[in-house]
Write a protein that holds these residues in place. Structure first.
Motif, short mmCIF file in Angstrom:
data_model
loop_
_atom_site.label_atom_id
_atom_site.label_comp_id
_atom_site.label_asym_id
_atom_site.label_seq_id
_atom_site.Cartn_x
_atom_site.Cartn_y
_atom_site.Cartn_z
N TYR A 101 0.83 -1.20 0.00
CA TYR A 101 0.00 0.00 0.00
C TYR A 101 0.87 1.26 0.00
O TYR A 101 0.63 2.20 -0.77
N CYS A 102 1.89 1.29 0.86
CA CYS A 102 2.77 2.46 0.93
C CYS A 102 3.51 2.67 -0.39
O CYS A 102 3.73 3.81 -0.81
N GLN A 103 3.86 1.58 -1.04
CA GLN A 103 4.51 1.69 -2.34
C GLN A 103 3.57 2.31 -3.37
O GLN A 103 3.99 3.10 -4.21
N SER A 104 2.28 1.98 -3.27
CA SER A 104 1.30 2.50 -4.23
C SER A 104 1.09 4.01 -4.08
O SER A 104 0.63 4.66 -5.02
N ILE A 105 1.41 4.56 -2.91
CA ILE A 105 1.26 6.00 -2.70
C ILE A 105 2.64 6.68 -2.62
O ILE A 105 2.78 7.75 -2.05
N HIS A 106 3.65 6.01 -3.17
CA HIS A 106 4.97 6.60 -3.41
C HIS A 106 5.72 6.97 -2.12
O HIS A 106 6.37 8.01 -2.05
N LEU A 107 5.64 6.11 -1.11
CA LEU A 107 6.37 6.35 0.14
C LEU A 107 7.68 5.57 0.22
O LEU A 107 8.36 5.62 1.24
N SER A 108 8.03 4.82 -0.81
CA SER A 108 9.30 4.07 -0.88
C SER A 108 9.57 3.24 0.37
O SER A 108 10.58 3.42 1.06
N PRO A 109 8.69 2.30 0.70
CA PRO A 109 8.84 1.53 1.95
C PRO A 109 9.94 0.47 1.88
O PRO A 109 10.18 -0.13 0.83
N ILE A 110 10.60 0.25 3.00
CA ILE A 110 11.52 -0.87 3.18
C ILE A 110 11.18 -1.52 4.52
O ILE A 110 11.16 -0.84 5.55
N LEU A 111 10.91 -2.80 4.52
CA LEU A 111 10.56 -3.52 5.74
C LEU A 111 11.79 -4.21 6.30
O LEU A 111 12.51 -4.91 5.59
N TYR A 112 12.05 -3.99 7.60
CA TYR A 112 13.14 -4.65 8.31
C TYR A 112 12.53 -5.60 9.34
O TYR A 112 11.56 -5.24 10.03
N TYR A 113 13.09 -6.78 9.46
CA TYR A 113 12.56 -7.71 10.45
C TYR A 113 13.68 -8.58 11.01
O TYR A 113 14.74 -8.74 10.41
N SER A 114 13.41 -9.14 12.18
CA SER A 114 14.35 -10.05 12.83
C SER A 114 13.56 -11.22 13.40
O SER A 114 12.45 -11.03 13.91
N GLN A 115 14.13 -12.40 13.31
CA GLN A 115 13.48 -13.59 13.87
C GLN A 115 14.37 -14.24 14.92
O GLN A 115 14.34 -15.45 15.12
N GLU A 116 15.14 -13.43 15.62
CA GLU A 116 16.05 -13.97 16.63
C GLU A 116 15.32 -14.42 17.89
O GLU A 116 15.78 -15.30 18.60
N LYS A 117 14.21 -13.78 18.20
CA LYS A 117 13.54 -14.05 19.47
C LYS A 117 12.76 -15.35 19.42
O LYS A 117 12.26 -15.76 18.38
N GLU A 118 12.65 -15.97 20.57
CA GLU A 118 11.95 -17.25 20.64
C GLU A 118 10.47 -17.10 20.35
O GLU A 118 9.85 -17.97 19.75
N GLU A 119 9.88 -15.99 20.79
CA GLU A 119 8.45 -15.76 20.57
C GLU A 119 8.29 -14.53 19.69
O GLU A 119 8.49 -13.41 20.13
#
Length: 224
Positions: A101-119
């Motif tokens: 959605y953000c890309q469609s309104i020209h906000l140039s999104p980049i998602l960062y994520y981490s899966q280090e945590k157990e939960e």
């Protein structure tokens, strides 16, 4: 965190999502769009009777329905449509839907994520399936300790905090303002300016008792 109100923060025109619903993503993004609108980067029209956050959430939910319709038996579809995860007929919004959605309104999104945590906030199989459709230029897996470094690359950010709750951040001269769209009686509102560690302290500092907050995170979307 010290409360601070000025033309630099999110307090002007920000609206809260109300009680017992999952519309936080729409209202957090609306705070950013309104701030951009003040600076004339964006022009948008909305009814005075319907908050912009509600309109954006409805658009996100409509996009998500189309996205999930392609895989009716997927892990993501079962998670989103599980009545346990719904409040007043409002669904959680998946991170990839917000990025698209953000890309469609020209906000140039980049998602960062981490899966280090157990939960994980989103169980790992949900996050893995959801992010599989994003390109590498829009989605980056990083170490938890690298979140701070990435935030300074962006003027605005959306962060998914515990309880599957989205908040908005704005950076001004290496200090941050945070807008929580929850009702003020539930701890919502605008805070800042403050350093990143005070706006979104990592979980390890909370456990050590250095901070008392709900704002630790593991998914963040950088905008603009």
């Amino acid at each position: 965190m010290n409360r601070h109100t000025s033309y630099h923060d999110f307090s002007f025109g920000c609206e809260h999502q109300g009680y017992w619903n999952n519309r936080c993503s729409g209202y957090a993004l609306a705070a950013i769009l309104k701030d951009l609108g003040q600076n004339r980067f964006f022009q948008f029209k909305t009814s005075y009777k319907i908050p912009l956050g509600h309109i954006i959430y409805n658009q996100l939910q409509a996009s998500q329905r189309i996205y999930l319709r392609k895989s009716p038996n997927s892990v993501c579809t079962r998670f989103i449509n599980n009545p346990v995860n719904m409040q007043k007929n409002s669904h959680h919004i998946l991170p990839s839907v917000i990025v698209t959605y953000c890309q469609s309104i020209h906000l140039s999104p980049i998602l960062y994520y981490s899966q280090e945590k157990e939960e994980s906030i989103f169980r790992s199989e949900i996050l893995k399936e959801d992010l599989s459709g994003l390109t590498n230029s829009r989605c980056q897996q990083i170490l938890s300790d690298d979140f701070k470094q990435q935030t300074y690359k962006h003027k605005y950010l959306l962060a998914l905090t515990r309880y599957q709750h989205w908040v908005a951040l704005k950076q001004e001269n290496e200090y941050f303002y945070l807008f929580d769209p929850a009702p003020p009686k539930l701890g919502g509102g605008t805070t800042g300016p403050c350093i990143f560690e005070n706006a979104l302290p990592s979980e390890k500092y909370i456990k050590k008792g250095r901070y008392s907050t709900k704002y630790f995170y593991e998914i963040m979307i950088g905008l603009y």
